[in-house]
Design a protein around this motif. Structure first.
Motif, PDB file in Angstrom:
ATOM      1  N   VAL A  97      30.921  -2.135  77.568  1.00 52.17           N
ATOM      2  CA  VAL A  97      29.930  -2.581  78.545  1.00 52.17           C
ATOM      3  C   VAL A  97      30.488  -2.391  79.958  1.00 52.17           C
ATOM      4  O   VAL A  97      31.621  -2.777  80.238  1.00 52.17           O
ATOM      5  CB  VAL A  97      29.580  -4.071  78.327  1.00 52.17           C
ATOM      6  CG1 VAL A  97      28.499  -4.518  79.310  1.00 52.17           C
ATOM      7  CG2 VAL A  97      29.134  -4.313  76.886  1.00 52.17           C
ATOM      8  N   ARG A  98      29.680  -1.811  80.839  1.00 50.55           N
ATOM      9  CA  ARG A  98      30.055  -1.696  82.248  1.00 50.55           C
ATOM     10  C   ARG A  98      29.565  -2.948  82.977  1.00 50.55           C
ATOM     11  O   ARG A  98      28.421  -3.373  82.804  1.00 50.55           O
ATOM     12  CB  ARG A  98      29.404  -0.457  82.874  1.00 50.55           C
ATOM     13  CG  ARG A  98      29.913  -0.146  84.272  1.00 50.55           C
ATOM     14  CD  ARG A  98      31.320   0.389  84.273  1.00 50.55           C
ATOM     15  NE  ARG A  98      31.391   1.754  83.749  1.00 50.55           N
ATOM     16  CZ  ARG A  98      32.527   2.376  83.442  1.00 50.55           C
ATOM     17  NH1 ARG A  98      33.691   1.744  83.568  1.00 50.55           N
ATOM     18  NH2 ARG A  98      32.520   3.617  82.986  1.00 50.55           N
ATOM     19  N   VAL A  99      30.448  -3.527  83.799  1.00 50.90           N
ATOM     20  CA  VAL A  99      30.123  -4.774  84.485  1.00 50.90           C
ATOM     21  C   VAL A  99      30.333  -4.614  85.993  1.00 50.90           C
ATOM     22  O   VAL A  99      31.086  -3.740  86.424  1.00 50.90           O
ATOM     23  CB  VAL A  99      30.983  -5.948  83.953  1.00 50.90           C
ATOM     24  CG1 VAL A  99      30.708  -6.170  82.476  1.00 50.90           C
ATOM     25  CG2 VAL A  99      32.464  -5.696  84.179  1.00 50.90           C
ATOM     26  N   PRO A 100      29.692  -5.461  86.813  1.00 45.70           N
ATOM     27  CA  PRO A 100      29.802  -5.329  88.267  1.00 45.70           C
ATOM     28  C   PRO A 100      31.081  -5.933  88.824  1.00 45.70           C
ATOM     29  O   PRO A 100      31.081  -6.902  89.592  1.00 45.70           O
ATOM     30  CB  PRO A 100      28.553  -6.066  88.775  1.00 45.70           C
ATOM     31  CG  PRO A 100      28.289  -7.093  87.721  1.00 45.70           C
ATOM     32  CD  PRO A 100      28.684  -6.452  86.417  1.00 45.70           C
ATOM     33  N   VAL A 101      32.202  -5.360  88.408  1.00 43.43           N
ATOM     34  CA  VAL A 101      33.544  -5.740  88.857  1.00 43.43           C
ATOM     35  C   VAL A 101      34.193  -4.457  89.370  1.00 43.43           C
ATOM     36  O   VAL A 101      34.049  -3.400  88.752  1.00 43.43           O
ATOM     37  CB  VAL A 101      34.356  -6.330  87.684  1.00 43.43           C
ATOM     38  CG1 VAL A 101      35.818  -6.494  88.049  1.00 43.43           C
ATOM     39  CG2 VAL A 101      33.759  -7.653  87.233  1.00 43.43           C
ATOM     40  N   PHE A 102      34.909  -4.526  90.491  1.00 40.59           N
ATOM     41  CA  PHE A 102      35.476  -3.310  91.071  1.00 40.59           C
ATOM     42  C   PHE A 102      36.692  -2.810  90.286  1.00 40.59           C
ATOM     43  O   PHE A 102      36.807  -1.615  90.013  1.00 40.59           O
ATOM     44  CB  PHE A 102      35.859  -3.541  92.534  1.00 40.59           C
ATOM     45  CG  PHE A 102      34.676  -3.508  93.458  1.00 40.59           C
ATOM     46  CD1 PHE A 102      34.014  -2.323  93.729  1.00 40.59           C
ATOM     47  CD2 PHE A 102      34.215  -4.670  94.048  1.00 40.59           C
ATOM     48  CE1 PHE A 102      32.912  -2.282  94.576  1.00 40.59           C
ATOM     49  CE2 PHE A 102      33.119  -4.649  94.897  1.00 40.59           C
ATOM     50  CZ  PHE A 102      32.466  -3.459  95.154  1.00 40.59           C
ATOM     51  N   ILE A 103      37.630  -3.703  89.959  1.00 41.19           N
ATOM     52  CA  ILE A 103      38.867  -3.280  89.296  1.00 41.19           C
ATOM     53  C   ILE A 103      39.218  -4.279  88.198  1.00 41.19           C
ATOM     54  O   ILE A 103      39.011  -5.482  88.365  1.00 41.19           O
ATOM     55  CB  ILE A 103      40.032  -3.196  90.311  1.00 41.19           C
ATOM     56  CG1 ILE A 103      39.761  -2.102  91.349  1.00 41.19           C
ATOM     57  CG2 ILE A 103      41.364  -2.907  89.614  1.00 41.19           C
ATOM     58  CD1 ILE A 103      40.781  -2.059  92.481  1.00 41.19           C
ATOM     59  N   SER A 104      39.738  -3.763  87.111  1.00 36.28           N
ATOM     60  CA  SER A 104      40.242  -4.472  85.923  1.00 36.28           C
ATOM     61  C   SER A 104      39.198  -4.517  84.809  1.00 36.28           C
ATOM     62  O   SER A 104      38.034  -4.823  85.038  1.00 36.28           O
ATOM     63  CB  SER A 104      40.720  -5.898  86.222  1.00 36.28           C
ATOM     64  OG  SER A 104      41.792  -5.897  87.125  1.00 36.28           O
ATOM     65  N   HIS A 105      39.665  -4.168  83.628  1.00 39.82           N
ATOM     66  CA  HIS A 105      38.851  -4.251  82.424  1.00 39.82           C
ATOM     67  C   HIS A 105      39.213  -5.519  81.656  1.00 39.82           C
ATOM     68  O   HIS A 105      40.389  -5.895  81.567  1.00 39.82           O
ATOM     69  CB  HIS A 105      39.108  -3.052  81.508  1.00 39.82           C
ATOM     70  CG  HIS A 105      38.599  -1.742  82.030  1.00 39.82           C
ATOM     71  ND1 HIS A 105      37.827  -1.620  83.156  1.00 39.82           N
ATOM     72  CD2 HIS A 105      38.758  -0.474  81.529  1.00 39.82           C
ATOM     73  CE1 HIS A 105      37.525  -0.333  83.342  1.00 39.82           C
ATOM     74  NE2 HIS A 105      38.081   0.373  82.377  1.00 39.82           N
ATOM     75  N   SER A 106      38.205  -6.139  81.082  1.00 40.42           N
ATOM     76  CA  SER A 106      38.399  -7.317  80.239  1.00 40.42           C
ATOM     77  C   SER A 106      37.877  -7.024  78.843  1.00 40.42           C
ATOM     78  O   SER A 106      36.969  -6.203  78.668  1.00 40.42           O
ATOM     79  CB  SER A 106      37.657  -8.525  80.828  1.00 40.42           C
ATOM     80  OG  SER A 106      38.031  -8.751  82.159  1.00 40.42           O
ATOM     81  N   GLU A 107      38.447  -7.716  77.861  1.00 33.74           N
ATOM     82  CA  GLU A 107      38.047  -7.494  76.472  1.00 33.74           C
ATOM     83  C   GLU A 107      38.036  -8.811  75.706  1.00 33.74           C
ATOM     84  O   GLU A 107      38.985  -9.592  75.798  1.00 33.74           O
ATOM     85  CB  GLU A 107      39.015  -6.515  75.790  1.00 33.74           C
ATOM     86  CG  GLU A 107      39.023  -5.140  76.429  1.00 33.74           C
ATOM     87  CD  GLU A 107      40.128  -4.219  75.940  1.00 33.74           C
ATOM     88  OE1 GLU A 107      40.048  -3.017  76.243  1.00 33.74           O
ATOM     89  OE2 GLU A 107      41.056  -4.693  75.276  1.00 33.74           O
TER      90      GLU A 107
END
Length: 344
Positions: free
Chosen positions: A234-244
């Motif tokens: 899922v793409r989210v409206p955050v500039f940097i860093s991926h969460s899982e």
């Protein structure tokens, strides 16, 4: 005598991070060269306290280059990585082009550093997908302890994973919403500002996206082909860093407390897991950091030997640039390459 390192794609998000990390970690390079396409010739990029002028990839002579960090996209890598490798430079590639090639090692140094020795077949080593890299760093120590059977993961991936254009689109759309301006959608399939998009990369015949398939195939190649994994990216409206959000089923019993202790002593992992308000890591806090952060570790009572946890990392660093530099460090530290004799 130090090494000569070339960074291809030096003007992009990941290329700039590569240069910063090479300087920060004092990589043993006598010379670092910034390369990009012809339209970027003469542009300046930072390397520690120095400024490098970008040179043209098309006309550059790689004969005295020892290591090439490649972050210019799949088409460029497909054309240029074999050419650069033929000049006896080791290419560490950040695209998906070579990851599943059986003659190319796919490496996350905290997980399978020994695999770097396989670079000699093509002089190419592949970096995994950004979401895979942080996942396997967290899974590896747990797998060693209790043997993972199955993983279910949902990713929350920042727009920087789609490059500068993705970051610009989130910024511009957010500004348009607050100023009642025209909201344009060009990089993503739907509006990303104040929204989520359950679609990264192209759709495949089975209904999964290629991003989701990458996580499955790469985890098997890096960690263990017997692990079953399913993903929703899922793409989210955050500039940097991926969460899982990660759910794991093990063959052997493991408690949440055991998992915390294992992960606290594991390379590349930092556990921030307090059962209180704010006792966890968010993508904002992980940005600019090298670690893979793990929070919300808990037992899953719906399956035998189950755990759930939250994993966050800077996708431009551990998911790309840092991992590439760590691979280069592994080559040097294991004395698998030596600097070429440079012309006087």
């Amino acid at each position: 005598m130090g090494f000569k390192v070339a960074v291809v794609g030096a003007t992009g998000n990941v290329g700039r991070e590569m240069l910063e990390i090479l300087a920060d970690r004092a990589f043993p390079a006598d010379e670092v060269v910034a390369l990009a396409s012809r339209r970027s010739i003469g542009q300046e990029v930072s390397f520690g306290d120095r400024t490098l002028k970008v040179k043209d990839l098309e006309t550059y002579d790689f004969s005295d280059v020892d290591i090439c960090l490649m972050s210019a996209g799949g088409a460029v890598s497909k054309e240029w990585s074999p050419k650069i490798g033929a000049k006896a430079a080791v290419v560490i590639d950040n695209s998906s082009t070579w990851r599943m090639d059986p003659d190319v090692p796919l490496v996350v140094p905290e997980v399978n550093a020994d695999a770097v020795a396989g670079f000699t077949k093509k002089n190419i080593i592949a970096n995994p997908n950004c979401s895979t890299a942080q996942l396997v760093v967290a899974l590896k120590p747990l797998h060693d302890h209790a043997v993972i059977k199955r993983v279910v993961v949902a990713t929350y991936q920042s727009v920087s994973g789609a490059g500068k254009d993705g970051m610009d689109e989130l910024f511009n759309q957010t500004r348009s919403i607050f100023t009642a301006g025209e909201l344009k959608t060009t990089k993503f399939t739907k509006r990303i500002a104040f929204n989520l998009i359950p679609h990264i990369d192209v759709f495949m015949e089975d209904g999964y996206t290629k991003e989701e398939w990458k996580m499955v195939a790469e985890t098997k190649k890096i960690l263990d082909p017997k692990i079953k994994l399913t993903a929703t990216a899922v793409r989210v409206p955050v500039f940097i860093s991926h969460s899982e959000a990660v759910n794991i089923e093990f063959e052997k019993p493991i408690t949440a407390d055991e998992a915390r202790e294992i992960l606290r002593s594991a390379p590349g992992c930092v556990v921030i897991d307090k059962h209180e308000d704010g006792g966890y890591i968010t993508p904002h806090e992980a940005a600019g950091e090298d670690a893979t952060y793990i929070s919300r570790i808990r037992e899953d009572g719906t399956v035998e030997n189950g755990l759930a946890m939250w994993v966050v990392a800077d996708n431009l660093r551990k998911g790309a640039a840092l991992n590439a530099v760590q691979i280069a460090e592994a080559l040097v530290n294991r004395k698998l390459i030596k600097p070429k004799a440079k012309a006087a």
